[in-house]
Design an enzyme around this catalytic site. Structure first.
Site, PDB file in Angstrom:
ATOM      1  N   CYS A  98       0.832  -1.213   0.000  1.00  0.00           N
ATOM      2  CA  CYS A  98       0.000   0.000   0.000  1.00  0.00           C
ATOM      3  C   CYS A  98       0.860   1.254   0.000  1.00  0.00           C
ATOM      4  O   CYS A  98       0.341   2.363  -0.153  1.00  0.00           O
ATOM      5  CB  CYS A  98      -0.944  -0.007   1.192  1.00  0.00           C
ATOM      6  SG  CYS A  98      -1.446  -1.651   1.707  1.00  0.00           S
ATOM      7  N   HIS A 157      -8.443   5.545  -1.349  1.00  0.00           N
ATOM      8  CA  HIS A 157      -7.202   4.781  -1.165  1.00  0.00           C
ATOM      9  C   HIS A 157      -7.068   3.673  -2.216  1.00  0.00           C
ATOM     10  O   HIS A 157      -7.123   2.489  -1.898  1.00  0.00           O
ATOM     11  CB  HIS A 157      -7.178   4.197   0.254  1.00  0.00           C
ATOM     12  CG  HIS A 157      -5.941   3.420   0.604  1.00  0.00           C
ATOM     13  ND1 HIS A 157      -4.693   3.707   0.081  1.00  0.00           N
ATOM     14  CD2 HIS A 157      -5.750   2.352   1.441  1.00  0.00           C
ATOM     15  CE1 HIS A 157      -3.804   2.846   0.571  1.00  0.00           C
ATOM     16  NE2 HIS A 157      -4.419   2.019   1.379  1.00  0.00           N
TER      17      HIS A 157
END
Lengths: 375, 375
Positions: free
Chosen positions: B73, B322
């Site tokens: 991430c 995100h």
């Protein structure tokens, strides 16, 4: 370097550790300032990403800057480039670069789909053509344009298989002849089984450092005289001539300029012969032969270990093996061993300059490294 | 920046082009010297790798050095680091860094499996725990150790949703209250729906150059005062204290040292609040509050856009969105807009130093950037 194997039974971490520990021990370094991992297929095949932190943790070096670098089958080559830039940036001194790939233990459709991730999935993958199929189109076009018979390009895998006999870490220890290539099973016309590299697991690693730091650890550091990456239009249909890898020309021209070297200075060469025709094309696109004349170098013995331009001295992708995201690192490691006279039975006589070429996809990304002995 | 959306219907290339063209046009540059692409999941979800050459080709910039950079991430954050090193190395001047991720259009099991690629698949993924589950364990431990009620950490997503109301590119335009968070559906105890960032598609891009080159294109370049990456033991079971991200401490301490800044110099902050508790922990691990006191900053209004430390001014991961491999690039782009007074309705008053923090996995990789206005 870990041995390349089609049945290692090892996890990605275990493969990585084989080469990483060997490289670290060989370099004699303690803590690292960075870890960069080249890999292409782990997300697709192992459902595993985040290889940077995974591998740094496995090494007990958690804390260091780390990430994975991917450029299809040139992932190893571009990872070396990322490692070189980390050192050149001044931000990190002692950097480990490792390629790791696990391709065995999966079905042929899985690996075939995985390899096609190198191409544009929506525009080319969707047609159903395989990665070997794309390379077969290159081979057909090349043979047609330059009137080169299959026999001529088949000499390349014959050379690689011969060299691999002396490399204990090679995937294949099997001497083959041109006839063996021509009579092996057809994979994608005109490419036959022995024109193609195999499926394997492997790992290779390097320790990079600024020369003044390296000099503290060894009397014989190998200088990275140039690290260059270039790209090309990803897909064959986007290129005016599929018998040339423009990225190979661009990356090597840049590397020669940075290193202040010419092709004739190179006396050990590792090229990306995932398919026989690519080995021959590499000799041309890197400046060692005119277009259409690459196979003549092989035929004339120039590429033999006792020739003027020893090529794929450990067996190349064809016979040392081609775990895709690692090959670019194996190549640089092999050149480094040659330049320090540690190539054992694969050793060529006193080379001073080596070049490696790592190809991603069908030439969409190409990394070229020029290494030089320091004494 | 492309708008973050859970139903873009766009391909990876289309998403990339949205932000890349905007960045190139905004910077006023013509040809590029390098293209670096941050992405985590394309191999697994789209069966597409080789994003470097794919995207360079889409841009008409084939030829340039290019590769994909992955750190779970934090892929966007580490891609910025790779771009910064490319410039610092002296090998490339004008470099495009882009994050691109497409997560929508897949089943929840597919995306859940994809996110768990950030963890050790063989030792942790095999237990069946999800990525949200791992973060829930962190939240539970944090709340227990520091006696912090859920109400306190729930303030973080409330702040982000408020800020996102002014960001037309945010995924969520929905004001929420602490009660809304506490009453939203349970995802993984104690984390509820509004504690968690969503699933989305997106892309963000930056143009980097040496300052003297940048000065030719703009009167208001933003200085990258530091780019630092650190790692930690990948898995929670390997760490002595799961309520601290040591990589956040290491990367930020290094970044402060390189930039010659202290936490109190920072006046705009973007942190990786994939889950509410991570936003609160970031305030502590980056040096803005002592352990256990991060949520007090939010409660006291310090993190509001008119507070002393404006945080997640465009909505953060929770409300801007995100798309995992992009968030680190969105953050740096948002800080750059703030420092050049181009943040429009999200603008804070005359910030001079900004910091962004991008987290890979459950803190296994963390990238910190410090940016500074030049005039």
């Amino acid at each position: 370097m870990a041995p390349v194997s089609s049945g290692s039974g090892k996890s990605l971490s275990e493969l990585f550790m084989q080469s990483a520990l060997e490289a670290i021990n060989d370099a004699g370094v303690g803590s690292l300032d960075g870890v960069y991992v080249g890999n292409m297929m782990s997300g697709f095949l192992q459902h595993q990403e985040h290889l940077g932190a995974l591998m740094a943790t496995a090494l007990g070096q958690e804390g260091v800057p780390t990430y994975k670098v991917e450029g299809a089958c040139a992932s190893g080559g571009v990872a070396v480039n990322a490692g070189v830039k980390s050192v050149l940036s001044g931000l990190e001194d002692i950097v480990l670069v490792a390629g790791v790939e696990k391709m065995s233990g999966y079905s042929t459709p899985e690996v075939t789909t995985g390899l096609m991730m190198a191409e544009d999935r929506l525009r080319v993958g969707a047609t159903g053509i395989t990665f070997v199929g794309l390379n077969a189109m290159i081979a057909r076009a090349y043979m047609h344009k330059y009137k080169i018979p299959h026999e001529a390009i088949a000499q390349f895998p014959v050379l690689c298989h011969k060299n691999a006999l002396d490399n204990p870490k090679a995937q294949f220890h099997k001497k083959i002849s041109v006839d063996d290539v021509l009579n092996s099973p057809l994979v994608a016309d005109p490419l036959r089984l022995f024109d193609c590299s195999g499926i394997g697991d492997g790992s290779a690693a390097l320790v990079l450092a600024p020369l003044d730091v390296a000099n503290k650890y060894t009397d014989t550091p190998v200088k990275v005289a140039a690290s260059a990456v270039a790209s090309d239009a990803l897909s064959l249909y986007q290129r005016p001539d599929v018998t040339v890898f423009e990225a190979s020309r661009k990356a090597s021209e840049r590397a020669y300029a940075i290193a202040h070297k010419k092709p004739e200075d190179v006396n050990v060469l590792e090229v990306h012969d995932a398919f026989s025709v690519l080995g021959v094309m590499a000799l041309e696109d890197l400046g060692f032969a005119r277009k259409g004349e690459g196979s003549a170098l092989v035929k004339d013995g120039v590429c033999e270990r006792d020739g003027r331009l020893p090529t794929n001295t450990f067996g190349g992708l064809k016979a040392r093996g081609h775990p895709v995201g690692t090959s670019g690192v194996y190549q640089v490691a092999e050149v480094a061993l040659q330049l320090t006279n540690r190539a054992e039975k694969c050793q060529v006589t006193s080379p001073s300059v080596g070049l490696s070429q790592s190809v991603g996809g069908i030439g969409g990304t190409i990394a070229v490294h020029i290494l030089e002995r320091t004494k």
